[in-house]
Design a protein around this motif. Structure first.
Motif, mmCIF file in Angstrom:
data_model
loop_
_atom_site.group_PDB
_atom_site.id
_atom_site.type_symbol
_atom_site.label_atom_id
_atom_site.label_comp_id
_atom_site.label_asym_id
_atom_site.label_seq_id
_atom_site.Cartn_x
_atom_site.Cartn_y
_atom_site.Cartn_z
ATOM 1 N N UNK A 166 0.792 -1.163 0.008
ATOM 2 C CA UNK A 166 0.002 0.093 0.065
ATOM 3 C C UNK A 166 1.028 1.028 0.139
ATOM 4 N N UNK A 167 1.149 1.887 -1.144
ATOM 5 C CA UNK A 167 1.624 3.053 -1.159
ATOM 6 C C UNK A 167 1.073 4.297 -1.795
ATOM 7 N N UNK A 168 -0.204 4.418 -2.108
ATOM 8 C CA UNK A 168 -0.828 5.513 -2.529
ATOM 9 C C UNK A 168 -0.805 6.594 -1.790
ATOM 10 N N UNK A 169 -0.972 6.517 -0.750
ATOM 11 C CA UNK A 169 -1.083 7.750 0.338
ATOM 12 C C UNK A 169 0.186 8.377 0.546
ATOM 13 N N UNK A 170 1.449 7.408 0.593
ATOM 14 C CA UNK A 170 2.700 7.934 0.529
ATOM 15 C C UNK A 170 3.166 8.668 -0.728
ATOM 16 N N UNK A 179 2.735 16.524 -1.777
ATOM 17 C CA UNK A 179 2.592 17.455 -0.888
ATOM 18 C C UNK A 179 4.046 18.089 -0.442
ATOM 19 N N UNK A 180 4.537 17.158 -0.186
ATOM 20 C CA UNK A 180 6.215 17.336 0.249
ATOM 21 C C UNK A 180 6.853 18.296 -0.978
ATOM 22 N N UNK A 181 6.763 17.903 -2.216
ATOM 23 C CA UNK A 181 7.408 18.677 -3.360
ATOM 24 C C UNK A 181 6.725 19.774 -3.452
ATOM 25 N N UNK A 182 5.444 20.251 -3.163
ATOM 26 C CA UNK A 182 4.762 21.726 -3.391
ATOM 27 C C UNK A 182 5.657 22.441 -2.142
ATOM 28 N N UNK A 183 5.659 21.765 -0.951
ATOM 29 C CA UNK A 183 6.191 22.656 0.250
ATOM 30 C C UNK A 183 7.540 22.970 -0.106
ATOM 31 N N UNK A 221 -0.097 13.564 7.375
ATOM 32 C CA UNK A 221 -0.963 12.464 7.220
ATOM 33 C C UNK A 221 -0.997 11.701 6.204
ATOM 34 N N UNK A 222 -0.488 12.313 5.094
ATOM 35 C CA UNK A 222 -0.537 11.344 3.677
ATOM 36 C C UNK A 222 0.777 10.222 3.873
ATOM 37 N N UNK A 227 -5.264 26.482 13.914
ATOM 38 C CA UNK A 227 -5.640 25.179 14.332
ATOM 39 C C UNK A 227 -6.618 24.662 13.258
ATOM 40 N N UNK A 228 -7.611 25.603 13.074
ATOM 41 C CA UNK A 228 -8.764 24.822 12.403
ATOM 42 C C UNK A 228 -8.152 24.437 10.839
ATOM 43 N N UNK A 229 -7.471 25.260 10.211
ATOM 44 C CA UNK A 229 -6.747 25.173 8.760
ATOM 45 C C UNK A 229 -6.248 23.759 9.000
ATOM 46 N N UNK A 230 -5.294 23.687 9.855
ATOM 47 C CA UNK A 230 -4.408 22.379 10.317
ATOM 48 C C UNK A 230 -5.302 21.237 10.348
ATOM 49 N N UNK A 231 -6.552 21.353 10.989
ATOM 50 C CA UNK A 231 -7.231 20.084 11.222
ATOM 51 C C UNK A 231 -8.029 19.842 9.829
ATOM 52 N N UNK A 232 -8.239 20.947 9.047
ATOM 53 C CA UNK A 232 -8.921 20.890 7.750
ATOM 54 C C UNK A 232 -7.909 20.080 6.795
ATOM 55 N N UNK A 233 -6.633 20.421 6.956
ATOM 56 C CA UNK A 233 -5.608 19.698 6.156
ATOM 57 C C UNK A 233 -5.542 18.302 6.479
ATOM 58 N N UNK A 234 -5.706 17.870 7.537
ATOM 59 C CA UNK A 234 -5.647 16.341 8.131
ATOM 60 C C UNK A 234 -6.851 15.684 7.498
ATOM 61 N N UNK A 235 -8.085 16.366 7.531
ATOM 62 C CA UNK A 235 -9.494 15.764 7.219
ATOM 63 C C UNK A 235 -9.191 15.667 5.772
#
Length: 402
Positions: free
Chosen positions: A149-153, A159-163, A277-278, A319-327
């Motif tokens: 299982x590698x799709x999330x990674x 996401x890491x590349x964008x950062x 999370x990814x 904090x809210x935007x961080x939780x949004x990112x996790x969700x």
């Protein structure tokens, strides 16, 4: 040669075990690097849009219309990606689209006028659409072939590349390096990386035919009920991402009165949590399942936005935007993979169809928020997205993930 850890030597912690499975598997890591290179190039380009706007003396309206050329390219190519992949194969399509994107990104940064700028962005959209479907299909093929299982990674690498792309661009701008030089260097590095990865990508299994004997990339298809539910959930999650991307800084700066430095952290907190999370998402999904996550993630994302609205202070909004990112983090990996497993629909065609329609959410979300905000205020605009995310959590109970 077996490039994964043996079961006996694998650590017991499932999060570490899944990450090691990804990073120690050469083919999995190669796909992940393609994901990262895609967003790294896009992040490098986006950081220099203000420079191009000033250089070409574009008004806000002119820039907005010109930038829309890239989404047009995406929407043109998405229905054709299945056909292209059926002709080239997933690995070759992944390789050549990565090469094409690395070359096309040189056009807009060096554009002498608005028309060439639009043309370059259109080409970037075409390449981005193809690499999106090709690399996700390659990841799914490898998951099936090696029972991993590698799709999330892989999406975590995106996401890491964008950062990294945004961060490097920030340093480059502070150093007063010419934008054209910066983008050229990044393009050259990505081209070298892509050619180095080509022999590894070529060894990724192909899904040339489905169980029914159909070619995997035969065509763009009309969504059935199962795929339609995935699209609707994807629309809502994409609207959540669009809200963070386009409106988090505006909300923090103009509505909550935060400083410009704090306002810039809104999207940063969202992106950091999404990336984190990814990278652990594959282990999470193995334990609770994609269907369950769509419900949990939809509620989590909605609550994150509501926290930013109900407690209107910069700290609680961050904090809210961080939780949004996790969700929102694992929705794309779950749905991209599931769209390629819908019975009766060729894998690449299912993914292309899902990507086409769900992308509308990312395009339409921010303007919809703007319309609502113009009439009632930004609180209500973000609240509208929160409602959509709650609805997506409800649809998560109904969707079938094959």
């Amino acid at each position: 040669m077996n490039t994964t850890l043996s079961v006996n030597k694998s650590p017991r912690n499932p999060f570490i075990r899944n990450l090691l499975t990804f990073f120690l598997n050469r083919r999995a890591l190669a796909i992940g690097l393609v994901f990262a290179s895609d967003s790294l190039l896009l992040g490098s380009w986006v950081a220099h849009i203000p420079h191009v706007k000033a250089k070409l003396h574009l008004s806000d309206v002119d820039l907005g219309l010109t930038l829309f050329a890239m989404p047009v390219g995406l929407l043109i190519m998405n229905p054709l990606t299945g056909w292209v992949i059926s002709k080239l194969g997933e690995a070759k399509a992944c390789f050549w689209s990565a090469v094409g994107l690395a070359l096309c990104v040189l056009i807009p940064i060096n554009a002498p006028n608005q028309f060439i700028l639009a043309g370059g962005l259109l080409l970037m959209g075409l390449c981005t659409a193809l690499i999106n479907v090709a690399m996700n299909t390659c990841a799914t093929n490898l998951e099936r072939a090696e029972n991993i299982v590698i799709m999330s990674a892989c999406h975590g690498m995106w996401s890491l590349g964008g950062l990294l792309g945004s961060g490097i661009a920030g340093v480059v701008i502070a150093m007063h390096m010419l934008p054209a030089v910066h983008v050229a260097v990044m393009s050259g590095l990505i081209l070298m990386l892509t050619f180095a990865l080509q022999p590894i990508l070529a060894r990724i299994p192909s899904s040339s035919r489905t169980e029914t004997g159909e070619k995997s990339g035969s065509s763009f298809v009309r969504p059935n009920v199962d795929l339609l539910l995935m699209i609707l959930i994807g629309l809502a999650l994409a609207m959540g991402e669009g809200a963070a991307f386009d409106w988090s800084a505006v909300y923090l700066r103009e509505t909550l009165g935060a400083s410009s430095q704090v306002a810039a952290l809104g999207f940063g907190s969202f992106s950091l949590m999404m990336t984190s999370f990814r990278f652990v998402g594959d282990a999470i999904l193995v334990r609770i399942g994609g269907k369950r996550w769509l419900q949990i993630g939809g509620v989590m994302a909605a609550l994150g936005l509501l926290l930013a609205i109900v407690l209107p202070y910069p700290t609680t909004a961050l904090l809210g935007f961080a939780i949004l990112g996790a969700g929102c983090s694992l929705g794309a990996p779950v749905l991209y993979a599931a769209s390629m497993r819908v019975p009766g629909i060729p894998p690449a065609a299912g993914l292309a169809t899902f990507a086409t329609f769900s992308f509308i959410g990312f395009l339409a979300g921010p303007p919809l928020i703007g319309f609502v905000a113009e009439a009632f205020g930004l609180y209500y605009g973000l609240g509208f997205v929160a409602i959509m995310l709650f609805i997506s959590a409800g649809l998560g109970k109904l969707v079938k993930l094959f």
